[in-house]
Design a protein around this motif. Structure first.
Motif, mmCIF file in Angstrom:
data_model
loop_
_atom_site.group_PDB
_atom_site.id
_atom_site.type_symbol
_atom_site.label_atom_id
_atom_site.label_comp_id
_atom_site.label_asym_id
_atom_site.label_seq_id
_atom_site.Cartn_x
_atom_site.Cartn_y
_atom_site.Cartn_z
ATOM 1 N N TYR A 1 0.814 -1.194 -0.062
ATOM 2 C CA TYR A 1 0.080 -0.034 -0.066
ATOM 3 C C TYR A 1 0.790 1.132 -0.121
ATOM 4 N N LEU A 2 2.088 0.972 0.075
ATOM 5 C CA LEU A 2 2.928 2.192 0.666
ATOM 6 C C LEU A 2 2.992 3.190 -0.567
ATOM 7 N N SER A 3 3.255 2.549 -1.959
ATOM 8 C CA SER A 3 3.358 3.646 -2.965
ATOM 9 C C SER A 3 2.018 4.284 -3.415
ATOM 10 N N SER A 4 0.922 3.652 -2.954
ATOM 11 C CA SER A 4 -0.277 4.483 -3.532
ATOM 12 C C SER A 4 -0.857 5.107 -2.365
ATOM 13 N N SER A 5 -0.429 5.190 -1.173
ATOM 14 C CA SER A 5 -0.958 5.752 0.084
ATOM 15 C C SER A 5 -0.105 6.924 0.515
ATOM 16 N N GLU A 6 -0.939 8.111 0.907
ATOM 17 C CA GLU A 6 -0.328 9.465 1.436
ATOM 18 C C GLU A 6 -0.551 9.415 3.117
ATOM 19 N N ASP A 7 -1.088 8.275 3.678
ATOM 20 C CA ASP A 7 -1.238 8.415 4.964
ATOM 21 C C ASP A 7 0.067 8.226 5.610
ATOM 22 N N LYS B 1 4.321 3.388 9.947
ATOM 23 C CA LYS B 1 4.100 2.119 10.606
ATOM 24 C C LYS B 1 5.182 1.204 9.538
ATOM 25 N N TYR B 2 5.229 1.486 8.348
ATOM 26 C CA TYR B 2 6.002 0.640 7.273
ATOM 27 C C TYR B 2 7.477 0.903 7.769
ATOM 28 N N ILE B 3 8.130 2.112 8.156
ATOM 29 C CA ILE B 3 9.382 2.334 8.531
ATOM 30 C C ILE B 3 9.528 1.298 9.631
ATOM 31 N N GLU B 4 8.766 1.748 10.777
ATOM 32 C CA GLU B 4 8.753 0.814 12.097
ATOM 33 C C GLU B 4 8.990 -0.450 11.787
ATOM 34 N N ALA B 5 8.065 -1.209 11.008
ATOM 35 C CA ALA B 5 8.032 -2.615 10.843
ATOM 36 C C ALA B 5 9.458 -2.806 10.240
ATOM 37 N N ALA B 6 9.777 -2.214 9.264
ATOM 38 C CA ALA B 6 10.958 -2.762 8.625
ATOM 39 C C ALA B 6 12.251 -2.620 9.272
ATOM 40 N N ALA B 7 12.303 -1.455 10.265
ATOM 41 C CA ALA B 7 13.319 -1.415 11.145
ATOM 42 C C ALA B 7 13.353 -2.554 11.994
ATOM 43 N N LYS B 8 12.266 -2.857 12.668
ATOM 44 C CA LYS B 8 12.234 -4.070 13.665
ATOM 45 C C LYS B 8 12.393 -5.275 13.217
ATOM 46 N N VAL B 9 12.286 -5.837 11.648
ATOM 47 C CA VAL B 9 12.582 -6.850 11.159
ATOM 48 C C VAL B 9 13.901 -6.754 10.398
ATOM 49 N N GLY B 10 14.607 -5.664 10.810
ATOM 50 C CA GLY B 10 15.945 -5.677 10.037
ATOM 51 C C GLY B 10 16.257 -5.433 8.500
ATOM 52 N N GLN B 11 15.204 -4.890 8.016
ATOM 53 C CA GLN B 11 15.183 -4.349 6.680
ATOM 54 C C GLN B 11 15.878 -2.890 6.598
ATOM 55 N N ILE B 12 16.994 -2.670 6.979
ATOM 56 C CA ILE B 12 17.607 -1.360 7.216
ATOM 57 C C ILE B 12 17.605 -0.664 5.695
#
Length: 518
Positions: A353-359, A365-376
């Motif tokens: 949803y990231l590319s089509s969302s301006e929310d 939340k995406y940045i937070e989730a990526a950081a927590k799963v190690g997707q630096i």
């Protein structure tokens, strides 16, 4: 005389005794005893038993072409003196099968089988079939010639030649009792019953027996596999009117053979069954992922997720969340993943949803989730490219996360004016190389702000001097002087200004500030 008597006596003794002849006296006026129906039945049963055994022995010992007696005897309908229930029958031989003797003559006045087959067909509806007990092929030929259609159909069924039943019935214009036939076949040959049922389903004009009735016949005998095989074949068109049968085949397998039901659902061949009902049965059968694919209510989904191995089935769960996102809402889906701390699932879910969302919340939340799963790398990319996340919120999160790579935090602070906060974080966490990299490669123009914060943090002067000299002409002089002057640390810039003057700098501020020191 004595001698003579003795000789005569000896002669008599040597002679053999002659058998006594009894003269038979005919009985005049004797009346034959009437033959009652009771005696007729006994006679017929005796003759049938004798003929059956004779025929069996004949066919076993000698396979020469048999002959069949086709002479019909007459049953007299005259009533006897014993009452209304008695009948008399003329003395005659019953219908029988004979064979040729060694001389080529036909025994017992029979005719050859070939002659019989050219005769006019006889009525052939007896309950006892003598030929059929010993030679099914011969019996079938006789049935066909005699046009005993029900017996022909029964013979084909016994031989498991189900296709011939349909062909023969169509040729002679006969409509057999298909339900009775199916029941008969089912008792001895369940697999053959499936084949016969499938043949009926392909008949012109439609199946003569309702699909549901056929299915119930199998299920009454607990033939789950046979019922499934039949339904999977006839339900291939995936028609809306077969919704009930689609539900039934899934129900019976979810209760008895869940792995079969799982394979059917994975194949995706049905789309009209009762989804809520199947969702419940999937959950009871332990097919939690299938249950998630069928549930649409948030409480049901939350309950099943508790039972699912999230890591082992993560992609499927994410797919379910995407599929029902419009019904449940993105926020509800996010809460489900957060409730179970499945940040990996949240990462994959929000990524679509990231590319089509301006929310801003979705981006954060995406940045937070990526950081927590190690997707630096993904965190670095989004913090660099996205314009929709909350900068303050993101900066605070990244500082709390203490990622081993400071580039995401550098992106946020550089883009949104948090350079002093960035410098303080990097210095206090002993990440000095990132301070050098930011000043030298990312944004030398912000070096004065970095220097000012380092002075506030009481950073050693040698590090600050070295940092300033590494930038030299790229560093804006006037803002740097202002930052040092605010903190009464202008002497720190003496060596830096001398280098610029010696290099021939034409910047007015360089020369003015240099002269002010003297």
């Amino acid at each position: 005389m004595a001698k003579t008597r003795s000789g005569a006596g000896n002669a008599n003794r040597n002679q053999k005794p002659q058998p006594q002849v009894v003269e038979q006296v005919p009985i005049i006026g004797a009346t034959p005893e009437p033959i009652t129906m009771a005696r007729v039945r006994t006679m017929i049963q005796t003759m049938l038993a004798e003929q059956r055994e004779e025929l069996r022995q004949m066919l076993l010992n000698d396979r020469d072409e048999p002959s069949v007696l086709v002479e019909q005897r007459e049953l007299n309908d005259d009533r006897s003196e014993e009452g209304n229930n008695s009948r008399s029958i003329s003395h005659s031989e019953p219908l029988m099968v004979g064979r040729n003797n060694q001389e080529g003559r036909v025994e017992r006045n029979g005719c050859k089988y070939k002659d019989f087959m050219t005769c006019k067909p006889l009525t052939f509806n007896g309950k006892e079939d003598l030929v059929g007990t010993v030679d099914n092929d011969l019996a079938l030929k006789i049935y066909i010639k005699a046009r005993a259609t029900p017996k022909v159909v029964a013979a084909f069924a016994e031989r498991r030649e189900f296709d011939k039943i349909l062909i023969y019935s169509k040729q002679v214009g006969y409509s057999p009792d298909y339900l009775f036939l199916l029941q008969t076949i089912l008792r001895s040959d369940p697999r053959g019953a499936v084949n016969f049922a499938l043949m009926m389903s392909q008949m012109e004009g439609g199946c003569p027996v309702d699909y549901n009735t056929i299915t119930d016949l199998f299920l009454q005998r607990n033939l789950i596999r046979e019922a499934t095989a039949f339904l999977l074949d006839v339900l291939k068109p995936n028609l809306p009117e077969h919704a009930h049968l689609q539900t039934k085949v899934l129900e019976i397998n979810l209760v008895t053979f869940p792995n079969v039901a799982d394979a059917i659902l994975a194949n995706g061949m049905f789309s009209h069954y009762d989804r809520p009902r199947i969702a419940q049965l999937c959950e009871k059968a332990g097919l939690y992922v299938r249950a998630l694919q069928h549930y649409s209510e948030l409480p049901d989904i939350k309950r099943v997720i508790l039972l699912v191995n999230l890591r082992g089935n993560l992609q499927i769960i994410v797919q379910v969340a995407k599929e029902y996102c419009e019904q449940l809402g993105v926020e509800s889906c996010i809460k489900i993943f957060e409730q179970f701390k499945s940040y990996e699932g949240l990462y994959f879910f929000l990524g679509s949803y990231l590319s089509s969302s301006e929310d801003p919340d979705i981006h954060f939340k995406y940045i937070e989730a990526a950081a927590k799963v190690g997707q630096i790398k993904e965190v670095e990319r989004v913090t660099r490219e996205s314009n929709f996340y909350d900068a303050e919120k993101t900066k605070n999160f990244l500082m709390e996360a203490k990622l081993p790579d400071a580039r995401p935090l550098i992106n946020v602070c550089d883009r949104f004016g948090f350079v002093p906060d960035l410098t303080h974080y990097l210095y206090t966490n002993n990440m000095l190389r990132y301070i050098e990299g930011y000043v030298q490669k990312v944004n030398p123009g912000n070096a004065p702000l970095v220097v000012g914060q380092l002075l506030d943090d009481e950073c050693p002067e040698d590090f600050i001097k070295g940092l300033i000299l590494s930038v030299r002409s790229l560093l804006p002089v006037e803002p740097l002087v202002d930052e040092c002057e605010k903190r009464n640390r202008l002497r720190l810039l003496t060596q830096f200004l001398e280098h610029l003057v010696s290099e021939g700098s034409q910047d007015v501020h360089v020369h003015n500030d240099y002269i002010s020191f003297y």
